[in-house]
Design a protein around this motif. Structure first.
Motif, PDB file in Angstrom:
ATOM      1  N   LEU B 218       0.908  -0.978  -0.110  1.00  0.00           N
ATOM      2  CA  LEU B 218      -0.090   0.036  -0.005  1.00  0.00           C
ATOM      3  C   LEU B 218       0.976   1.231  -0.118  1.00  0.00           C
ATOM      4  O   LEU B 218       0.535   2.300  -0.894  1.00  0.00           O
ATOM      5  N   VAL B 219       2.055   1.205   0.624  1.00  0.00           N
ATOM      6  CA  VAL B 219       2.795   2.537   0.699  1.00  0.00           C
ATOM      7  C   VAL B 219       3.453   2.515  -0.549  1.00  0.00           C
ATOM      8  O   VAL B 219       3.541   3.640  -0.983  1.00  0.00           O
ATOM      9  N   ALA B 220       4.080   1.470  -1.194  1.00  0.00           N
ATOM     10  CA  ALA B 220       4.611   1.724  -2.621  1.00  0.00           C
ATOM     11  C   ALA B 220       3.453   2.303  -3.641  1.00  0.00           C
ATOM     12  O   ALA B 220       3.915   3.209  -4.358  1.00  0.00           O
ATOM     13  N   ALA B 221       2.326   1.647  -3.404  1.00  0.00           N
ATOM     14  CA  ALA B 221       1.294   2.208  -4.324  1.00  0.00           C
ATOM     15  C   ALA B 221       0.988   3.716  -4.260  1.00  0.00           C
ATOM     16  O   ALA B 221       0.898   4.371  -5.154  1.00  0.00           O
ATOM     17  N   LEU B 222       1.042   4.282  -3.082  1.00  0.00           N
ATOM     18  CA  LEU B 222       0.444   5.473  -2.554  1.00  0.00           C
ATOM     19  C   LEU B 222       1.905   6.285  -3.196  1.00  0.00           C
ATOM     20  O   LEU B 222       1.617   7.465  -3.872  1.00  0.00           O
ATOM     21  N   VAL B 223       3.165   6.009  -3.036  1.00  0.00           N
ATOM     22  CA  VAL B 223       4.235   6.827  -3.625  1.00  0.00           C
ATOM     23  C   VAL B 223       4.552   6.878  -5.071  1.00  0.00           C
ATOM     24  O   VAL B 223       4.662   7.962  -5.414  1.00  0.00           O
ATOM     25  N   ILE B 224       4.187   5.570  -5.570  1.00  0.00           N
ATOM     26  CA  ILE B 224       4.557   5.577  -6.971  1.00  0.00           C
ATOM     27  C   ILE B 224       3.270   6.329  -7.789  1.00  0.00           C
ATOM     28  O   ILE B 224       3.661   7.009  -8.600  1.00  0.00           O
ATOM     29  N   THR B 225       1.938   6.268  -7.397  1.00  0.00           N
ATOM     30  CA  THR B 225       1.073   6.805  -8.048  1.00  0.00           C
ATOM     31  C   THR B 225       0.872   8.440  -7.967  1.00  0.00           C
ATOM     32  O   THR B 225       0.665   9.121  -8.734  1.00  0.00           O
ATOM     33  N   LEU B 226       0.955   8.612  -6.586  1.00  0.00           N
ATOM     34  CA  LEU B 226       0.850  10.245  -6.087  1.00  0.00           C
ATOM     35  C   LEU B 226       1.860  10.928  -6.492  1.00  0.00           C
ATOM     36  O   LEU B 226       1.898  11.847  -7.148  1.00  0.00           O
TER      37      LEU B 226
END
Lengths: 225, 483
Positions: B218-226
């Motif tokens: 979830l952390v990786a998803a937030l960093v990469i997407t946002l």
């Protein structure tokens, strides 16, 4: 900061750097003075000094409280045993590391290289309005980069990043203050100071985490795991 | 002012949720409410209506509003995923803080402020990368600390390079310093290096593979997407603010295109090599980043439209693939420590999500990646068939990597089918242990995965409305009209 590893030397050196930065901005008068006391200084200079004090305070307090343990009550026996093992390893390594002059040779020559580049580049590619400003920002950025490149522990990497940030601080203030339209804006100046403080908080947090986990800040130990 | 509310409201909610962080269900509900409120506010702000605040212009154009709503939706989906998926104690407060910073980046058209905000968001992301769940008994991983350190150093260096570039661009005048290296090339080189760092273009990609490998999905998803995608929009703003950088700079732009092609090709090649599921996903994302950067570097209306569409697709696909990964990595009731080959059979929704996300990243129709990829291929064809061939080769390699991963990890035969042994003498059915029943996928997260798949499919089947909006926004960009 480039040569030494002990935080008791490098963090006071960082404070001296911030004081020197503030005095340089006061002397160069990129922004007109708007304060009657302190010999007619601008508010920006005071802001830079306060930022420097805040940054060095954050790092100093973190370094002084390294030995304190946090959150041990939630750990199980495996976690506690792992922490004890890390403490023993760190103690053994510290005891077996004598003083080596070789460790200072590369940082020394890196410093010489940075000095050479900082004195030459203002005449080859001048960007700031004065050679002194050009030398100041080139010197800070090069020493910052070389500190990061020669760093053996996490705190030195953080100090290198802070030096680079100080360099672009001078560059922005020196160059953009000469632009007639637009010019310096209060929000980027505020954000720059905020960036210094948050960067020091992030460095302090990571250092605290790493020391709490491995009882050392050495990057060799971090990448060995 | 609605602009200030957009920025300050999530900060205040982040503070509140940080105080209440031990009560994770309440905090997730608060965050979802905040995100919905933000979306309503963003929808009500009038477009292209600039407002001045402390000497800085705040405005929202069509493209930025579209991405703002998308980022808020992605944030909301991530908070829904946090209900069942592993995350740190401060995931929700830091997520809200990141949303606030990203909204500020999209509202402010000042490149200096955008650079500093991106740098601040990078520092904020470092905190969530090393975060542990509340009252956990495990120690923070050294690899997570190493990944966070690498990310912090690279983002700060990127911010420094970007800031120097914008300072030089502010004083740049065409025709100055004749006979020496043109300053515009130097500025473009600095911008290219800084955005390559931020967008994880090879050889500056190490932070992304470590992030996906060692941080929570979830952390990786937030960093990469946002953060990655907002960097892309800042690059567009910088081209818009300094259009003179693009005139007579065909050589450097060509180098940027070549770099993007090589990044896509090597990323796809690394994905094809042996590695864990997380590494393969990281390299597929790298391949997609290379393709999007190619579209940006082509600086044509088709290429830019492809890049923006590709960025939109990447946001959806990366969240889908990482939520599915987190689901697949949950303890599944079987013996741990064994690399399973039947993940699709064991976790049907998550397995399908992994496949669908991978296909969307590679750009296979009818999913959302197809239209963006087609536009990028068209832009490559305008630059010559060798460039098109390289991009097609990268796509083929990425597809092969996905097929290999699906074959190795998803499509194997079931591993928990127990052949019943005949009853022994005197034994009855009641003497046997109860048959093992493995827990199904958590409903909310499975629903989230299905919704994301549906969105990817809908965008892929009906790209018209989005494409019209993106095309219209791209054509309004001043530097496109000038070129």
């Amino acid at each position: 900061m480039l040569l030494f590893r002990d935080w008791r030397l490098t963090i006071p050196a960082l404070l001296l750097n911030y004081i020197a930065l503030a005095l340089f901005l006061a002397e160069q008068q990129f922004i007109a003075s708007d304060m009657d006391f302190f010999g007619g200084m601008s508010t920006l200079v005071m802001v830079k000094m306060i930022t420097g004090l805040a940054v060095t305070s954050i790092l100093s307090i973190t370094a002084l409280t390294f030995s304190r343990e946090y959150g041990l009550e939630n750990l199980d026996e495996f976690g506690l045993a792992e922490l004890r093992r890390a403490a023993r390893t760190a103690q053994r390594r510290q005891a077996s590391q004598p003083f080596h002059l070789n460790d200072y040779i590369m940082p020394f020559w890196a410093g010489v290289l940075a000095l050479f580049a900082s004195t030459t580049l203002p005449y080859i590619y001048a960007i700031a309005p004065t050679p002194a400003a050009d030398f100041a920002w080139y010197w800070l950025v090069f020493t910052g980069v070389l500190t990061i490149a020669t760093a053996s522990d996490l705190l030195k990497i953080g100090l290198g990043l802070l030096l680079c940030t100080s360099g672009i601080d001078i560059l922005y203030t020196a160059v953009v203050s000469t632009v007639k339209e637009g010019g310096l804006n209060v929000i980027p100046l505020v954000l720059l100071s905020q960036f210094h403080i948050l960067l020091s908080l992030a460095i302090a947090y990571l250092c605290g985490l790493l020391y709490g986990r491995l009882k050392t800040l050495e990057l060799n130990e971090l990448y060995k795991q | 002012m609605l602009y200030l509310l957009l920025v300050l409201f999530p900060i205040s909610m982040a503070a509140s949720t940080f105080v209440l962080r031990k009560n994770s269900e309440l905090v997730i509900f608060m965050a979802l409410g905040s995100v919905l409120a933000e979306m309503l506010i963003a929808a009500q702000i009038p477009l292209d209506n600039p407002s001045l605040f402390l000497g800085v212009t705040l405005t929202l154009n069509t493209l930025n509003r579209m991405f703002m709503l998308l980022f808020l939706a992605i944030g909301g989906f991530a908070f829904v995923g946090a209900w069942n998926l592993p995350h740190g104690e401060s995931f929700v407060p830091i997520g809200l803080l990141l949303l606030s910073q990203v909204c500020a980046v999209l509202l402010l058209q000042n490149p200096f402020i955008s650079t500093l905000l991106l740098a601040l968001s990078g520092l904020t992301a470092v905190l969530v990368m090393v975060d542990l769940p509340a009252n956990t008994s495990r120690l923070v991983g050294t690899q997570a600390i190493a990944a966070a350190l690498k990310y912090m150093v690279m983002m700060v260096v990127a911010a420094i390079l970007m800031y120097i570039a914008f300072v030089l661009a502010t004083i740049f005048r065409i025709g100055e310093l004749p006979g020496r290296i043109p300053l515009s090339r130097f500025i473009l080189a600095l911008l290219g290096a800084s955005f390559s760092l931020r967008l994880a273009i090879i050889p500056f990609h190490a932070w992304l593979s470590d992030l996906v490998e060692h941080a929570e999905p979830l952390v990786a998803a937030l960093v990469i997407t946002l953060l990655n995608m907002s960097s892309l929009l800042v690059l567009l703003v910088s081209f818009q603010t300094f259009p003179t950088l693009l005139t007579d700079n065909g050589g450097p732009l060509r180098m940027m295109r070549y770099g993007a092609m090589i990044s896509a090709l090597i990323g796809a090649g690394l994905a094809l090599g042996p590695g864990s599921l997380r590494r393969t996903i990281a390299y597929l994302i790298l391949y997609d980043c290379g393709m999007v950067f190619y579209g940006l570097s082509s600086v044509s209306s088709i290429g830019l439209a492809g890049a923006v569409f590709g960025a939109l697709n990447q946001t959806l696909a990366v969240l889908l693939i990482l939520v599915s990964l987190a689901l697949v990595e949950r303890p599944d009731g079987r013996t741990p420590g064994i690399a399973r080959r039947d993940l699709l059979r064991r976790w049907p929704v998550a397995g399908t999500g992994l496949l669908a996300g991978g296909l969307a990243l590679v750009g296979i129709p009818p999913l959302s990646g197809a239209m963006g990829r087609l536009l990028i291929y068209q832009a490559a064809a305008e630059n010559g068939w060798p460039e098109l061939l390289v991009l097609l080769a990268a796509t083929v390699l990425a597809l092969l990597a996905l097929i290999r991963t699906a074959n190795e990890r998803l499509l194997g035969s079931g591993e928990d089918e127990v052949v019943p042994e005949p009853l022994m003498l005197g034994e009855t059915e009641l003497d046997r242990p109860a048959p093992r029943q493995l827990a199904p996928e958590p409903r909310s997260t499975a629903a989230l995965t299905l919704i994301l798949m549906l969105i990817c499919l809908t965008v892929g089947l009906y790209p018209g409305p989005l494409l019209t909006t993106i095309d219209g926004a791209i054509r309004e960009l001043a530097f496109i009209r000038a070129l």
